[in-house]
Write an enzyme that holds these catalytic residues in place. Structure first.
Site, PDB file in Angstrom:
ATOM      1  N   LYS A 125     -47.143  18.762   1.391  1.00 53.85           N
ATOM      2  CA  LYS A 125     -45.857  18.844   2.200  1.00 53.85           C
ATOM      3  C   LYS A 125     -46.310  18.659   3.700  1.00 53.85           C
ATOM      4  O   LYS A 125     -47.416  19.023   3.954  1.00 53.85           O
ATOM      5  CB  LYS A 125     -45.022  19.991   1.876  1.00 53.85           C
ATOM      6  N   ASP A 165     -37.671  14.438   3.480  1.00 49.55           N
ATOM      7  CA  ASP A 165     -37.248  15.666   3.176  1.00 49.55           C
ATOM      8  C   ASP A 165     -36.072  15.625   4.364  1.00 49.55           C
ATOM      9  O   ASP A 165     -35.339  14.903   5.010  1.00 49.55           O
ATOM     10  CB  ASP A 165     -38.136  16.683   3.449  1.00 49.55           C
TER      11      ASP A 165
HETATM   12  P1  NDP Z   1     -31.002  16.033   4.976  1.00 50.17           P
HETATM   13  O1  NDP Z   1     -31.767  16.130   6.376  1.00 50.17           O
HETATM   14  O2  NDP Z   1     -30.373  14.713   4.389  1.00 50.17           O
HETATM   15  O3  NDP Z   1     -29.726  17.063   4.860  1.00 50.17           O
HETATM   16  C1  NDP Z   1     -29.849  18.713   4.951  1.00 50.17           C
HETATM   17  C2  NDP Z   1     -28.584  18.996   5.178  1.00 50.17           C
HETATM   18  O4  NDP Z   1     -28.558  20.385   5.183  1.00 50.17           O
HETATM   19  C3  NDP Z   1     -27.816  18.738   6.287  1.00 50.17           C
HETATM   20  O5  NDP Z   1     -26.331  18.710   5.810  1.00 50.17           O
HETATM   21  C4  NDP Z   1     -28.167  19.610   7.222  1.00 50.17           C
HETATM   22  O6  NDP Z   1     -27.163  19.965   8.276  1.00 50.17           O
HETATM   23  C5  NDP Z   1     -28.227  20.991   6.271  1.00 50.17           C
HETATM   24  N1  NDP Z   1     -29.182  21.895   6.746  1.00 50.17           N
HETATM   25  C6  NDP Z   1     -30.565  21.735   7.090  1.00 50.17           C
HETATM   26  N2  NDP Z   1     -31.222  22.548   7.498  1.00 50.17           N
HETATM   27  C7  NDP Z   1     -30.162  23.562   7.754  1.00 50.17           C
HETATM   28  C8  NDP Z   1     -30.032  24.850   8.413  1.00 50.17           C
HETATM   29  N3  NDP Z   1     -31.130  25.494   8.989  1.00 50.17           N
HETATM   30  N4  NDP Z   1     -29.088  25.796   8.513  1.00 50.17           N
HETATM   31  C9  NDP Z   1     -27.975  24.914   7.866  1.00 50.17           C
HETATM   32  N5  NDP Z   1     -27.715  23.727   7.443  1.00 50.17           N
HETATM   33  C10 NDP Z   1     -28.968  23.230   7.462  1.00 50.17           C
HETATM   34  O7  NDP Z   1     -31.895  16.830   3.942  1.00 50.17           O
HETATM   35  P2  NDP Z   1     -32.211  16.546   2.330  1.00 50.17           P
HETATM   36  O8  NDP Z   1     -30.721  16.573   1.675  1.00 50.17           O
HETATM   37  O9  NDP Z   1     -32.906  15.527   1.952  1.00 50.17           O
HETATM   38  O10 NDP Z   1     -32.769  18.055   1.896  1.00 50.17           O
HETATM   39  C11 NDP Z   1     -32.100  19.134   1.604  1.00 50.17           C
HETATM   40  C12 NDP Z   1     -32.754  20.158   0.806  1.00 50.17           C
HETATM   41  O11 NDP Z   1     -33.178  19.464  -0.328  1.00 50.17           O
HETATM   42  C13 NDP Z   1     -34.071  20.631   1.546  1.00 50.17           C
HETATM   43  O12 NDP Z   1     -34.340  22.038   1.222  1.00 50.17           O
HETATM   44  C14 NDP Z   1     -35.109  19.722   0.926  1.00 50.17           C
HETATM   45  O13 NDP Z   1     -36.499  20.300   0.779  1.00 50.17           O
HETATM   46  C15 NDP Z   1     -34.496  19.650  -0.525  1.00 50.17           C
HETATM   47  N6  NDP Z   1     -35.029  18.581  -1.257  1.00 50.17           N
HETATM   48  C16 NDP Z   1     -34.957  17.344  -0.910  1.00 50.17           C
HETATM   49  C17 NDP Z   1     -35.464  16.330  -1.695  1.00 50.17           C
HETATM   50  C18 NDP Z   1     -35.130  14.892  -1.265  1.00 50.17           C
HETATM   51  O14 NDP Z   1     -35.480  14.039  -2.011  1.00 50.17           O
HETATM   52  N7  NDP Z   1     -34.516  14.361  -0.209  1.00 50.17           N
HETATM   53  C19 NDP Z   1     -36.035  16.360  -2.933  1.00 50.17           C
HETATM   54  C20 NDP Z   1     -36.274  17.797  -3.340  1.00 50.17           C
HETATM   55  C21 NDP Z   1     -35.732  18.968  -2.651  1.00 50.17           C
HETATM   56  P3  NDP Z   1     -27.457  19.307   9.846  1.00 50.17           P
HETATM   57  O15 NDP Z   1     -27.373  17.975   9.833  1.00 50.17           O
HETATM   58  O16 NDP Z   1     -26.514  20.208  10.762  1.00 50.17           O
HETATM   59  O17 NDP Z   1     -28.878  19.751  10.132  1.00 50.17           O
END
Ligand code: NDP
Length: 442
Positions: A125, A165
């Site tokens: 990672k 991510d």
């Molecule tokens: P994105 O950046 O596309 O979206 C993240 C979302 O979560 C946004 O709506 C963001 O809001 C919100 N968010 C992030 N950090 C915080 C925080 N500290 N507090 C509140 N809201 C938060 O990321 P992904 O959708 O790709 O990833 C989301 C989760 O899924 C993560 O845990 C990631 O590790 C996991 N994941 C992702 C994969 C992938 O293929 N993308 C695969 C496996 C797991 P804002 O825009 O306001 O920051």
């Protein structure tokens, strides 16, 4: 002291000040006890000591200039955790909260998740404490190029293959791929999540969210139920949340909440995803704008999505976003199933509460493995210089998620308790990696 307790104490001492990493280590080690302590071969080969110590931890300075011409400095990370079963594989996160503890927890989880997919990928990672919010296109491009200038020394199609991510989507992967190619003069599948015109795989964008809903459906079916007709609460509005919402809706569920770090929306009639996609994927706006466009929806800045009554809860934002209080509210509201789209979104107390209340609970390692699984399919297509159709790739994803569910459920039955998918996923993921490490002797 038992072997597991000895290793936990040593890991804690050696990694002081890394709470997220310790949380992940504790959870995995506590649940694999029945295996790790049943056979002296694990202790004899120091398997737990080896699997909790990254092969390599790389930290580097990332210089870039902002639009006012000022030099700015961020810190970059790549933790190459374990390559017993394949090249290191795992995403890059750009978020101001990123530190070594967070990258190590994610890398550690990734080892077992990748093993569960049944595909030949190790765990790693990376990322940076860079905050992409509010940055111009030029600033994002320059940051990505500078980040890759250093990272390129450490990765390669057969060495380490990063993906996206939080904060890293198709745009950032494109800029980083372009820079890698320029530095190395190599057109190779060094990153996944690429655009479809230059080696990306169909279904990669949808994979994590779709995979999450496929496995939640498997879990509900095993209990004689299904998503059809269920009310679904989702947190987040990024890549995972959007495609989880799409698949849940396609399967007949009604998604009523989504959020971002500023607030959340409640849409009692179900969320219109075309509007969410326009706000988030096209305009890169805030979820608040949904309630400005849809009068029946409410926007709230206090409380959390978990206070809404729902049958299925899918946390898809970030780590530790669902705590014991949230779990108690969900249980009181008779939630039937929880599937973790984000990595470690539920605190340990929350997981224990769900399990004690017999809520069906699918942990991240199994539930969100669809993303990395399709990334591995992207690697296969790149090596073969082929690209598969949407249907073919989605079919493979579904099959992989079925396989993960079966392995997880069987390991739970064999070593823990029927329906304890937390133990099942950890044990099934661990066994394969441990065997490979022992065979390789290093
Ligand atoms: P994105 O950046 O596309 O979206 C993240 C979302 O979560 C946004 O709506 C963001 O809001 C919100 N968010 C992030 N950090 C915080 C925080 N500290 N507090 C509140 N809201 C938060 O990321 P992904 O959708 O790709 O990833 C989301 C989760 O899924 C993560 O845990 C990631 O590790 C996991 N994941 C992702 C994969 C992938 O293929 N993308 C695969 C496996 C797991 P804002 O825009 O306001 O920051």
């Amino acid at each position: 002291m038992t072997y597991v307790e000895e290793v936990k104490a040593a890991v804690k001492k050696r990694n002081a000040g890394q709470p997220e990493f310790m949380q992940a280590v504790d959870e995995v080690l506590n649940t694999i006890k029945p295996v790790a302590e049943s056979d002296p071969v694990y202790k004899h080969n120091a398997v737990l000591e080896r699997v909790t110590e990254p092969d390599r931890q790389i930290m580097f300075r990332v210089p870039w200039t902002d639009d006012n011409g000022n030099m700015r400095i961020n810190r970059g990370y790549r933790v190459q955790f374990n390559n017993a079963i394949g090249p290191y594989k795992g995403g890059l996160r750009f978020h101001p909260s990123v530190d070594l503890s967070i990258i190590k927890f994610l890398g550690f989880e990734q080892i077992f998740k990748n093993s569960l997919t049944g595909l030949p990928i190790g765990g790693g990672k990376g990322g940076s404490d860079f905050d992409p919010k509010g940055k111009s296109e030029r600033e994002i491009r320059e940051f990505c190029q500078s980040f890759m200038t250093e990272l390129s020394r450490h990765i390669g199609a057969d060495t380490d293959v990063p993906a996206g991510d939080i904060g890293v989507g198709g745009r950032e992967i494109g800029y980083m791929f372009g820079q890698y190619k320029r530095l190395k003069n190599l057109y190779e599948g060094v990153l996944t999540g690429k655009g479809l015109t230059y080696g990306g795989s169909l279904v990669r964008t949808e994979a994590t969210g779709f995979g999450l809903v496929y496995i939640v459906e498997n879990m509900l079916e095993a209990a004689g139920d299904g998503i059809k007709g269920k009310t679904v609460a989702i947190s987040g509005s990024g890549n995972v949340a959007i495609y989880a919402a799409q698949k849940a809706t396609e399967l007949g569920g009604k998604v009523v909440t989504m959020s971002d770090s500023n607030g959340w929306i409640y849409a009692p009639d179900g969320i219109d995803l075309d509007i969410v996609k326009d706000i988030k994927e096209v305009k890169r706006g805030r979820i608040r704008e949904y309630a400005e466009r849809v009068s029946s929806a409410e926007y709230r800045t206090s409380g959390k999505v978990w206070q809404v009554k729902c049958d299925v809860a899918l946390p898809c934002a970030t780590q530790n976003e669902l705590d014991l209080n949230d779990a108690k509210t969900l249980i009181k509201n008779k939630v039937k199933a929880v599937g973790e789209g984000a990595n470690m979104p539920s605190t340990t107390d929350a997981v224990n509460a769900f399990q004690a209340a017999n809520v069906l609970f699918m942990p991240a390692k199994a539930a969100n493995a669809g993303g990395v699984a399709v990334s591995a399919l992207e690697m296969s297509q790149n090596s073969q210089r082929l690209s598969w159709s949407f249907e073919e790739t989605d079919g493979k994803l579904k099959q992989i998620m079925n396989g993960i569910f079966t392995k997880t459920a069987e390991a739970a039955d064999m070593y823990a308790k029927h329906g304890d998918y937390v133990s099942g996923a950890n044990i099934a993921g661990f066994l394969k990696v441990a065997q490979a490490m022992i065979s390789q002797g290093v």
